[in-house]
Enzyme design. Structure first.
Site, short mmCIF file in Angstrom:
data_model
loop_
_atom_site.label_atom_id
_atom_site.label_comp_id
_atom_site.label_asym_id
_atom_site.label_seq_id
_atom_site.Cartn_x
_atom_site.Cartn_y
_atom_site.Cartn_z
CD GLU A 105 8.45 12.21 3.37
OE1 GLU A 105 7.61 11.54 3.99
OE2 GLU A 105 8.50 12.29 2.12
CG ASN A 131 -3.19 -2.19 3.86
OD1 ASN A 131 -2.66 -3.19 4.33
ND2 ASN A 131 -2.51 -1.22 3.27
CE1 TYR A 146 -0.87 6.45 -2.24
CE2 TYR A 146 -0.38 5.19 -0.26
CZ TYR A 146 0.02 5.73 -1.47
OH TYR A 146 1.31 5.55 -1.90
NE ARG A 179 -4.26 -6.39 6.21
CZ ARG A 179 -5.10 -6.15 5.21
NH1 ARG A 179 -6.38 -6.42 5.34
NH2 ARG A 179 -4.66 -5.65 4.06
CB ALA A 239 12.20 3.15 -5.47
CB ALA A 282 2.95 -1.57 5.53
#
Length: 285
Positions: A9, A154, A138, A157, A43, A118
């Site tokens: 990244e 989450n 996380y 999903r 951001a 997301a």
């Protein structure tokens, strides 16, 4: 054991004139034949144009992944960016809810006309084009999650919406990732979860980020960096040794992919990969 997958990244430059330097870093990393190199999105989408430009340039050197967030943007605006990625030859994205423009910890409010979270973004991206999609997770739970079950629900999903893999937030202890991986399997998640490995030797800055995102910093790590003092070379060596150790432990437990947060510094990433036996002609392998 299969040849481990590696990815990196990078972040876009603050100013357009900084783009060649980022491309140079990507060119160095491309010699390792990574599965992809991703470019972050500021951001609130603040680096949109710079991210698009870097990702498009990267696509000519290595498989590129452009970050995309849904914070502060309408569906039309997000879809427009996705179409620009596809037109530029970028076939991979990293789809994230994103942090508010005020930064990590600020209250998140979905855009009235946007993708709320997301998972919605992943589903929307799949409708735009057949992207390969990575999402975030996380291992020490998202700061806004009510616990591990909430975190994994989450994540599931996002996979159910069409994500191909998850890239974790950074961590300092291998067992943090291994426990999360096992918990995800028990939860019924069967898609790849790739550990995110941080290569940031500015430890003071890293500690600040760790506190905001809920990553626990072991005392032994703190002491290693404290012993380095203001010696930048010593901090670099410590970073390489720590991350090499983390990755070696994970590899011994069957982990076959690593995502390196390279902080736009190719030498540290290359040295870690060399230590792990990954800095060779991977195409020949």
């Amino acid at each position: 054991m299969n040849q481990p997958e590696i990815s990196f990244e990078l972040f876009p430059p603050k100013r357009p004139e900084g783009a060649p330097k980022v491309i140079d870093v990507a060119s160095e990393l491309a010699t390792l034949d990574p599965d992809f190199i991703s470019v972050t999105y500021g951001a609130g989408g603040s680096s949109r144009e710079r991210t698009l430009g870097i990702a498009a340039a990267l696509a000519e050197k290595a498989p590129a992944a452009g970050h995309i967030t849904c914070v502060g943007a309408s569906r039309t605006e997000v879809d427009s960016v996705l179409k620009e990625y596809w037109a530029a030859g970028v076939r991979r994205i990293v789809a994230l809810r994103g942090d508010p423009a005020e930064g990590i910890g600020a209250l998140y409010e979905p855009h009235a006309d946007g993708y709320a979270y997301a998972a919605d973004l992943v589903a929307g991206a799949k409708n735009v084009a057949d992207f390969d999609i990575s999402v975030g997770c996380y291992p020490e739970t998202h700061p806004e999650a009510r616990g591990l079950h909430d975190e994994l629900d989450n994540l599931k999903r996002k996979f159910d919406a069409g994500a191909d893999r998850a890239l974790t937030q950074f961590f300092f202890e291998p067992e943090v990732f291994l426990r999360y991986r096992d918990a995800a399997t028990d939860f019924g998640i069967d898609k790849p979860i790739t550990p995110g490995i941080m290569l940031q030797s500015n430890f003071k800055g890293l500690q600040k980020i760790a506190r905001l995102c809920g990553a626990f910093t072991p005392l032994k790590i703190i002491r290693i960096y404290e012993a380095c003092g203001d010696d930048a070379d010593a901090r670099d060596r410590a970073t390489v040794e720590i991350t090499t150790s983390i990755c070696a432990r994970l590899a011994s437990e069957g982990v076959e992919a690593f995502h390196f947060y390279a902080m736009n510094r190719a030498p540290l990433a290359i040295e870690v990969c060399r230590n792990l036996g990954l800095a060779k002609d991977r195409r020949a392998a």
